[in-house]
Design an enzyme around this catalytic site. Structure first.
Site, PDB file in Angstrom:
ATOM      1  N   HIS A 144      22.760  31.437  35.513  1.00 22.96           N
ATOM      2  CA  HIS A 144      24.023  31.997  35.013  1.00 22.96           C
ATOM      3  C   HIS A 144      23.915  33.511  34.923  1.00 22.96           C
ATOM      4  O   HIS A 144      22.998  34.030  34.289  1.00 22.96           O
ATOM      5  CB  HIS A 144      24.360  31.433  33.629  1.00 22.96           C
ATOM      6  N   LYS A 171      22.756  25.053  41.041  1.00 26.43           N
ATOM      7  CA  LYS A 171      23.935  25.549  40.323  1.00 26.43           C
ATOM      8  C   LYS A 171      23.815  27.061  40.120  1.00 26.43           C
ATOM      9  O   LYS A 171      22.844  27.540  39.547  1.00 26.43           O
ATOM     10  CB  LYS A 171      24.096  24.878  38.956  1.00 26.43           C
ATOM     11  N   LYS A 315      54.138  45.053  44.457  1.00 23.07           N
ATOM     12  CA  LYS A 315      55.111  44.874  45.537  1.00 23.07           C
ATOM     13  C   LYS A 315      55.079  46.017  46.552  1.00 23.07           C
ATOM     14  O   LYS A 315      55.256  45.799  47.748  1.00 23.07           O
ATOM     15  CB  LYS A 315      56.526  44.739  44.954  1.00 23.07           C
ATOM     16  N   ASP A 353      63.896  39.661  46.766  1.00 20.90           N
ATOM     17  CA  ASP A 353      64.154  39.843  45.329  1.00 20.90           C
ATOM     18  C   ASP A 353      65.638  39.937  45.023  1.00 20.90           C
ATOM     19  O   ASP A 353      66.120  39.381  44.037  1.00 20.90           O
ATOM     20  CB  ASP A 353      63.484  41.132  44.822  1.00 20.90           C
ATOM     21  N   GLN A 506      64.267  32.707  44.959  1.00 16.61           N
ATOM     22  CA  GLN A 506      63.116  33.187  45.727  1.00 16.61           C
ATOM     23  C   GLN A 506      62.189  32.034  46.086  1.00 16.61           C
ATOM     24  O   GLN A 506      61.672  31.961  47.198  1.00 16.61           O
ATOM     25  CB  GLN A 506      62.312  34.181  44.897  1.00 16.61           C
TER      26      GLN A 506
END
Length: 532
Positions: A144, A171, A315, A353, A506
């Site tokens: 880990h 693991k 965006k 949009d 959308q």
């Protein structure tokens, strides 16, 4: 390092309903202070659909190994993985190391299906095992890293070191500082020649827990309830099975998602995954917490990473990553959707949009005035105030301009407002001027910022006093559905239009672009209604 296409070692098999499923197991961590509580939780894990339980004995108070392990292993309703995690590896046990390892050897004798031992002490542990150790128990050797995710080369070396101990199952759990960190573990996981659990912890590592099923992971972890986790970023069993349809993810599953920051609020995964399932489309849709769009797009360049929705604040950055841009998106200067064209792998950007929002605003205006579509757009000639000059602001300003409205852009920084206003023949003001701005009555107000979004639901971009000058108010925020802005607008006598209308329209268009199939519109509406 780009994550390209691959060959997966997954072998499919059948589940009860005859549908193909992957071989990745869902392991449910069981954490409680008493044996009785653990038994109750194990039963719940079975009812929810888990495949095995991880008994975290380091959580038990007054742990009596022989007595408690005998009960927990013999009475478990599912196969068992016994973990006795020390504090130095992120667990709770801080006692004698010899006694800890003795308890794990005892778990093997008592019939545990799996036990977990940490790499740091694995050599000593294997040396301590008797020659006639139980053959049925599989030993997971784990590592880990709570700081970061190492390079592919370092991860590969770690796999070799773990294998060399005699591990049955490798693991490796690392920590995501960026969503691109997952790709390094995917690359190692998919090429592993031994059973391997490869997971990336933290919110930016969520995709590793779900896509383990695509890249051949031996198991992934799902919790009984949200927030009660044994490692950062774990989803619930219910989310894995019902939201992400994890049983049916395979090597050929196409990956889609919504790119944003923050992203935990998004309902898009609920809509698209339900729609994918209902149409038997082999796809998955994930919330993608992205810090740098360009790095994400460059890293996940495989054809299987097929399409994305874009939300705040990415965006405009998304548009810059496109190979081709739809003319409307180019005019707006931002995208809301990106599709990887199957024929040549090029990324095409679109913006829809404005479509759902403008249609919903027009419908609201017609309903309040009693006009019909035949009489033209009710937005024509109206003052149309857009709050925000980002991607959504640009789209709505463009949509209002297209309908003949007189656009006013209000933004925190005046220069951005002025830049957008000049493109749509409009006026620019600062947010601080908005409360005093009322050249006429009956104006339209559109909020495209994140002000008022969960968790900051007490915020609003404009004072209640100013709302009396508007006949209609639209808020692009849809979590919560009724924002403070909309509530106060309604109290001030304005017609209100929910952000869910823009969102749902959308979703219809994007689903069809992702899949090439007709959108199951009623199902999508029903799913959204259940989740808002």
């Amino acid at each position: 390092m780009a994550f390209e296409s691959f060959t997966s070692p997954i072998t499919g098999f059948q589940i009860g309903d005859g549908a193909p499923r992957n071989s990745t197991l869902i392991c449910v961590p069981i954490m409680a202070e008493s044996v009785e509580e653990m038994l109750v939780k194990m039963q719940k894990a079975k009812e929810l659909g888990g495949d095995l339980v991880e008994i975290r004995v380091d959580f038990l108070k007054n742990f009596i190994p022989k007595q408690d392990l005998d009960i927990l292993i013999k009475q478990a309703p599912l196969p068992t993985l016994v973990t006795f995690r020390p504090r130095w590896e992120g667990g709770r046990y801080d006692g004698d190391e010899n006694k800890r390892q003795e308890a794990l050897r005892l778990a093997m004798e008592l019939g545990a299906d799996y036990i977990d031992i940490e790499l740091k002490v694995a050599h000593d542990f294997f040396c301590s095992l008797p020659r006639d150790r139980p053959e049925n128990v599989k030993i997971i050797v784990s590592s880990h890293n709570y700081e970061s995710t190492p390079s592919v080369e370092e991860l590969g070396d770690l796999v070799v070191r773990i294998q060399a101990t005699g591990a049955d199952i490798v693991k490796i759990a690392t920590t995501a500082l960026d969503i691109i960190d997952n790709a390094r573990l995917f690359q190692v996981l998919v090429h592993s020649q031994v059973p391997m659990i490869g997971l990336v912890m933290g919110e930016r590592g969520l995709m590793s827990r779900i896509l383990a099923a695509k890249f051949g992971g031996f198991l992934t972890f799902g919790t009984l309830e949200a927030g009660v986790i044994s490692a950062p970023g774990q989803p619930t069993v219910k989310e894995l099975l019902d939201l992400y349809n994890m049983r049916h993810i395979g090597p050929d599953t196409k990956v889609h998602g919504v790119i944003g920051n923050p992203i935990g609020h998004s309902k898009s995964p609920h809509l698209h995954n339900a729609a994918f399932k209902s149409t038997s489309f082999n796809g998955i849709y994930l919330p993608l917490l992205v810090d740098n769009v360009s790095n994400f797009i460059t890293t996940y360049s495989s054809p299987d990473f097929a399409g994305y929705s874009y939300t705040i604040p990415h965006k405009e950055a998304g548009l810059k990553c496109c190979d081709e841009v739809d003319p409307i998106a180019k005019s707006i200067g931002a995208i809301s959707c990106m599709i990887r064209r199957p024929t040549d792998g090029k990324l095409i950007g679109y913006n829809m949009d404005h479509l759902g929002a403008i249609a919903a605003i027009e419908e609201g205006l017609r309903a309040s005035s009693g006009t019909t579509p035949a009489s033209g757009s009710p937005l024509a000639g109206q003052i149309f105030v857009v709050i925000g000059a980002g991607g959504a602001g640009k789209a709505l300003a463009y949509g209002g301009y297209e309908k003949g409205a007189r656009v006013v852009v209000a933004n925190r920084t005046y220069d951005k407002a002025k830049e957008l206003a000049s493109k749509v023949g409009g006026q620019a003001i600062t947010l601080s001027e908005l409360n005093e701005f009322h050249p006429e009555e009956g104006m339209i107000l559109v909020n495209t910022t994140s002000v008022g979004m969960k968790p900051r639901i007490d915020e609003t971009p404009v004072s209640k006093e100013a709302l009396k000058h508007y006949s209609l108010v639209f808020d692009a925020v849809y979590t919560p559905k009724l924002t403070r802005l909309l509530r106060e607008a309604r109290e001030s006598g304005a017609t209100i239009v929910y952000g869910t209308e823009m969102f749902i329209n959308q979703a219809f268009v994007q689903f069809e672009m992702f899949t090439g199939l007709p959108a199951p519109k009623q199902l999508i509406r029903d799913v959204l209604a259940r989740n808002t």
